[in-house]
Design a protein around this motif. Structure first.
Motif, PDB file in Angstrom:
ATOM      1  N   PHE A 175       0.873  -1.166   0.000  1.00  0.00           N
ATOM      2  CA  PHE A 175       0.000   0.000   0.000  1.00  0.00           C
ATOM      3  C   PHE A 175       0.915   1.222   0.000  1.00  0.00           C
ATOM      4  O   PHE A 175       1.483   1.560   1.035  1.00  0.00           O
ATOM      5  N   PHE A 176       1.058   1.892  -1.144  1.00  0.00           N
ATOM      6  CA  PHE A 176       1.830   3.128  -1.183  1.00  0.00           C
ATOM      7  C   PHE A 176       0.911   4.279  -1.592  1.00  0.00           C
ATOM      8  O   PHE A 176      -0.174   4.067  -2.134  1.00  0.00           O
ATOM      9  N   ASN A 177       1.358   5.504  -1.312  1.00  0.00           N
ATOM     10  CA  ASN A 177       0.615   6.684  -1.753  1.00  0.00           C
ATOM     11  C   ASN A 177       0.430   6.597  -3.270  1.00  0.00           C
ATOM     12  O   ASN A 177       1.366   6.281  -4.001  1.00  0.00           O
ATOM     13  N   LEU A 178      -0.746   6.946  -3.752  1.00  0.00           N
ATOM     14  CA  LEU A 178      -1.072   6.806  -5.171  1.00  0.00           C
ATOM     15  C   LEU A 178      -0.057   7.430  -6.122  1.00  0.00           C
ATOM     16  O   LEU A 178       0.278   6.811  -7.145  1.00  0.00           O
ATOM     17  N   PRO A 179       0.455   8.648  -5.878  1.00  0.00           N
ATOM     18  CA  PRO A 179       1.311   9.272  -6.894  1.00  0.00           C
ATOM     19  C   PRO A 179       2.522   8.452  -7.296  1.00  0.00           C
ATOM     20  O   PRO A 179       2.857   8.382  -8.485  1.00  0.00           O
ATOM     21  N   GLY A 180       3.201   7.826  -6.333  1.00  0.00           N
ATOM     22  CA  GLY A 180       4.447   7.118  -6.642  1.00  0.00           C
ATOM     23  C   GLY A 180       4.298   5.978  -7.631  1.00  0.00           C
ATOM     24  O   GLY A 180       4.984   5.941  -8.670  1.00  0.00           O
ATOM     25  N   PRO A 181       3.432   5.006  -7.360  1.00  0.00           N
ATOM     26  CA  PRO A 181       3.318   3.862  -8.281  1.00  0.00           C
ATOM     27  C   PRO A 181       2.441   4.119  -9.498  1.00  0.00           C
ATOM     28  O   PRO A 181       2.361   3.256 -10.385  1.00  0.00           O
ATOM     29  N   LEU A 182       1.795   5.280  -9.589  1.00  0.00           N
ATOM     30  CA  LEU A 182       0.845   5.537 -10.664  1.00  0.00           C
ATOM     31  C   LEU A 182       1.424   5.288 -12.061  1.00  0.00           C
ATOM     32  O   LEU A 182       0.781   4.620 -12.894  1.00  0.00           O
ATOM     33  N   PRO A 183       2.644   5.774 -12.390  1.00  0.00           N
ATOM     34  CA  PRO A 183       3.184   5.508 -13.731  1.00  0.00           C
ATOM     35  C   PRO A 183       3.388   4.012 -13.993  1.00  0.00           C
ATOM     36  O   PRO A 183       3.189   3.547 -15.119  1.00  0.00           O
ATOM     37  N   HIS A 184       3.782   3.261 -12.967  1.00  0.00           N
ATOM     38  CA  HIS A 184       4.007   1.820 -13.134  1.00  0.00           C
ATOM     39  C   HIS A 184       2.683   1.077 -13.316  1.00  0.00           C
ATOM     40  O   HIS A 184       2.624   0.078 -14.047  1.00  0.00           O
ATOM     41  N   ILE A 185       1.639   1.563 -12.671  1.00  0.00           N
ATOM     42  CA  ILE A 185       0.310   0.968 -12.842  1.00  0.00           C
ATOM     43  C   ILE A 185      -0.162   1.180 -14.271  1.00  0.00           C
ATOM     44  O   ILE A 185      -0.641   0.249 -14.938  1.00  0.00           O
ATOM     45  N   LYS A 186      -0.011   2.411 -14.759  1.00  0.00           N
ATOM     46  CA  LYS A 186      -0.461   2.723 -16.121  1.00  0.00           C
ATOM     47  C   LYS A 186       0.327   1.954 -17.165  1.00  0.00           C
ATOM     48  O   LYS A 186      -0.201   1.614 -18.232  1.00  0.00           O
ATOM     49  N   ALA A 187       1.591   1.657 -16.859  1.00  0.00           N
ATOM     50  CA  ALA A 187       2.441   0.930 -17.803  1.00  0.00           C
ATOM     51  C   ALA A 187       2.273  -0.582 -17.695  1.00  0.00           C
ATOM     52  O   ALA A 187       2.868  -1.326 -18.486  1.00  0.00           O
ATOM     53  N   GLY A 188       1.487  -1.044 -16.731  1.00  0.00           N
ATOM     54  CA  GLY A 188       1.252  -2.471 -16.574  1.00  0.00           C
ATOM     55  C   GLY A 188       2.323  -3.212 -15.800  1.00  0.00           C
ATOM     56  O   GLY A 188       2.326  -4.447 -15.746  1.00  0.00           O
ATOM     57  N   ARG A 189       3.242  -2.456 -15.189  1.00  0.00           N
ATOM     58  CA  ARG A 189       4.311  -3.108 -14.425  1.00  0.00           C
ATOM     59  C   ARG A 189       3.856  -3.514 -13.029  1.00  0.00           C
ATOM     60  O   ARG A 189       4.516  -4.309 -12.360  1.00  0.00           O
ATOM     61  N   LEU A 190       2.750  -2.952 -12.566  1.00  0.00           N
ATOM     62  CA  LEU A 190       2.138  -3.300 -11.298  1.00  0.00           C
ATOM     63  C   LEU A 190       0.649  -3.503 -11.526  1.00  0.00           C
ATOM     64  O   LEU A 190       0.048  -2.830 -12.378  1.00  0.00           O
ATOM     65  N   ARG A 191       0.036  -4.397 -10.758  1.00  0.00           N
ATOM     66  CA  ARG A 191      -1.408  -4.588 -10.849  1.00  0.00           C
ATOM     67  C   ARG A 191      -2.067  -3.931  -9.646  1.00  0.00           C
ATOM     68  O   ARG A 191      -1.817  -4.316  -8.505  1.00  0.00           O
ATOM     69  N   ALA A 192      -2.893  -2.931  -9.896  1.00  0.00           N
ATOM     70  CA  ALA A 192      -3.602  -2.236  -8.827  1.00  0.00           C
ATOM     71  C   ALA A 192      -4.914  -2.948  -8.536  1.00  0.00           C
ATOM     72  O   ALA A 192      -5.684  -3.243  -9.452  1.00  0.00           O
ATOM     73  N   LEU A 193      -5.183  -3.193  -7.255  1.00  0.00           N
ATOM     74  CA  LEU A 193      -6.404  -3.896  -6.861  1.00  0.00           C
ATOM     75  C   LEU A 193      -7.457  -2.984  -6.254  1.00  0.00           C
ATOM     76  O   LEU A 193      -8.650  -3.204  -6.454  1.00  0.00           O
ATOM     77  N   ALA A 194      -7.033  -1.968  -5.493  1.00  0.00           N
ATOM     78  CA  ALA A 194      -8.022  -1.110  -4.825  1.00  0.00           C
ATOM     79  C   ALA A 194      -7.347   0.121  -4.245  1.00  0.00           C
ATOM     80  O   ALA A 194      -6.141   0.114  -3.952  1.00  0.00           O
ATOM     81  N   VAL A 195      -8.134   1.179  -4.066  1.00  0.00           N
ATOM     82  CA  VAL A 195      -7.668   2.386  -3.380  1.00  0.00           C
ATOM     83  C   VAL A 195      -8.318   2.457  -2.002  1.00  0.00           C
ATOM     84  O   VAL A 195      -9.372   1.864  -1.767  1.00  0.00           O
ATOM     85  N   THR A 196      -7.685   3.195  -1.103  1.00  0.00           N
ATOM     86  CA  THR A 196      -8.151   3.231   0.282  1.00  0.00           C
ATOM     87  C   THR A 196      -9.128   4.355   0.587  1.00  0.00           C
ATOM     88  O   THR A 196      -9.626   4.450   1.707  1.00  0.00           O
ATOM     89  N   SER A 197      -9.396   5.223  -0.385  1.00  0.00           N
ATOM     90  CA  SER A 197     -10.311   6.346  -0.152  1.00  0.00           C
ATOM     91  C   SER A 197     -11.759   5.868  -0.115  1.00  0.00           C
ATOM     92  O   SER A 197     -12.083   4.751  -0.536  1.00  0.00           O
ATOM     93  N   ALA A 198     -12.642   6.732   0.399  1.00  0.00           N
ATOM     94  CA  ALA A 198     -14.065   6.383   0.472  1.00  0.00           C
ATOM     95  C   ALA A 198     -14.686   6.300  -0.912  1.00  0.00           C
ATOM     96  O   ALA A 198     -15.602   5.509  -1.153  1.00  0.00           O
ATOM     97  N   LYS A 199     -14.177   7.129  -1.836  1.00  0.00           N
ATOM     98  CA  LYS A 199     -14.636   7.114  -3.222  1.00  0.00           C
ATOM     99  C   LYS A 199     -13.463   6.781  -4.135  1.00  0.00           C
ATOM    100  O   LYS A 199     -12.306   6.937  -3.759  1.00  0.00           O
ATOM    101  N   ARG A 200     -13.762   6.337  -5.329  1.00  0.00           N
ATOM    102  CA  ARG A 200     -12.715   6.019  -6.283  1.00  0.00           C
ATOM    103  C   ARG A 200     -11.882   7.258  -6.618  1.00  0.00           C
ATOM    104  O   ARG A 200     -12.400   8.370  -6.649  1.00  0.00           O
ATOM    105  N   ALA A 201     -10.602   7.040  -6.856  1.00  0.00           N
ATOM    106  CA  ALA A 201      -9.713   8.143  -7.218  1.00  0.00           C
ATOM    107  C   ALA A 201      -9.958   8.561  -8.655  1.00  0.00           C
ATOM    108  O   ALA A 201     -10.080   7.710  -9.547  1.00  0.00           O
ATOM    109  N   GLU A 202     -10.023   9.858  -8.898  1.00  0.00           N
ATOM    110  CA  GLU A 202     -10.296  10.361 -10.249  1.00  0.00           C
ATOM    111  C   GLU A 202      -9.213   9.959 -11.243  1.00  0.00           C
ATOM    112  O   GLU A 202      -9.487   9.797 -12.429  1.00  0.00           O
ATOM    113  N   GLN A 203      -7.990   9.788 -10.750  1.00  0.00           N
ATOM    114  CA  GLN A 203      -6.897   9.443 -11.660  1.00  0.00           C
ATOM    115  C   GLN A 203      -6.985   7.995 -12.156  1.00  0.00           C
ATOM    116  O   GLN A 203      -6.464   7.668 -13.218  1.00  0.00           O
ATOM    117  N   VAL A 204      -7.619   7.114 -11.359  1.00  0.00           N
ATOM    118  CA  VAL A 204      -7.772   5.700 -11.742  1.00  0.00           C
ATOM    119  C   VAL A 204      -9.216   5.273 -11.449  1.00  0.00           C
ATOM    120  O   VAL A 204      -9.467   4.433 -10.589  1.00  0.00           O
TER     121      VAL A 204
END
Length: 295
Positions: A175-204
């Motif tokens: 579980f890392f802060n969204l900004p850091g892994p965001l480029p790796h998620i978009k590039a497919g190098r990491l698989r994102a499963l869920a965010v911890t906020s009450a609502k979905r993040a606008e960026q993903v």
């Protein structure tokens, strides 16, 4: 590592700004530069966000805001420095979720599948964090308790190394802060499963929340905020708050925040105080769950 429970929520989640040299009654205020204390090193998401805010806030405030990086002990050293110098809470300025990511080779496409795998291999999976007491560590400890899984903690001094080792499979999740892994998620190098906020993040927006994924009442907000130094006359608080609100309403700042993976978060001083109180209680619970020693 021993953690001071009075500052743990700040150590994990908040940045403080202190204005240097408060003016006396006869002087124009502000009359000196401000100082933004960042309890992490240069180049990370905390630093990037802080510098974006410092630039726009300085323009609205009428003074330069100097960025002061104070890394060490998962952010606790810099945070305690700021906390000791600060007493008057002014406002949040940025919020973001943490995001649960797994190594792409792991056969888990969602939180439910990840939990099932972890339960089938107790103590075998590892998770990365940016250090004991930081929000990635305590967020996973809350998740482990809520989901009933046993995953081993692997703290890193540098978050980016945690991303790298998760991508390679040396560790399985984080579980890392969204900004850091965001480029790796978009590039497919990491698989994102869920965010911890009450609502979905606008960026993903395609990534569900932890609560949507079947774990009720699970919400973690990573936040950054502003406080005035001890001895600053209360009448200056309104000036500071107004400048913050002006800076946070800037379309340019909001766009740059969005691109960086965060949201502007202007609030009143009273709302900020109540927020800090609630966060302190939440993270004391997380420390108890984690087993870390509390001073």
């Amino acid at each position: 590592m021993r953690i001071n429970c009075k500052t743990v929520s700040r150590a994990a989640l908040v940045l403080f700004i202190t204005a240097m040299g408060a003016a006396d009654a006869a002087e124009k205020y502000p009359n000196k530069p401000g100082r933004l204390i960042l309890p992490f090193g240069a180049g990370g998401s905390t630093d990037v966000i802080g510098r974006i805010f410092a630039q726009r806030f300085g323009e609205a405030w009428g003074q330069t805001v100097v960025v002061d990086n104070r890394p060490g002990a998962a952010g606790i050293l810099g945070t305690e420095l700021a906390a000791k110098a600060s007493t008057t809470l002014i406002s949040l300025y940025a919020t973001m979720p943490n995001i649960l990511c797994v190594t792409p080779s792991l056969p888990a496409a969602n939180v439910g599948e990840f939990v099932k795998l972890a339960k089938g291999h107790p103590g075998k999976f590892k998770y990365a964090s940016s250090g004991v007491g930081a929000s990635p560590h305590l967020t996973m400890e809350l998740f482990k308790a809520a989901a009933g899984v046993d995953i081993v903690h692997v703290p890193y001094k540098v978050s980016s190394q945690g991303y790298t080792d998760t991508m390679s499979g040396l560790v399985q999740a984080f579980f890392f802060n969204l900004p850091g892994p965001l480029p790796h998620i978009k590039a497919g190098r990491l698989r994102a499963l869920a965010v911890t906020s009450a609502k979905r993040a606008e960026q993903v927006p395609h990534i569900p929340t932890i609560m949507e994924s079947g774990i009720p009442d699970f919400e973690v907000t990573v936040w950054q905020g502003y406080a005035l130094p001890k001895g600053t006359p209360q009448r200056y608080a309104a000036t500071i708050h107004a400048a913050m609100m002006k800076a946070l309403e800037s379309p340019e700042l909001r766009q740059r925040f969005f691109t960086a993976g965060v949201s502007a978060a202007p609030v009143t001083p009273e709302a900020f105080r109540k927020f800090v109180e609630a966060e302190t209680a939440k993270w004391k619970k997380a420390i108890d769950i984690s087993g870390a020693k509390v001073e």
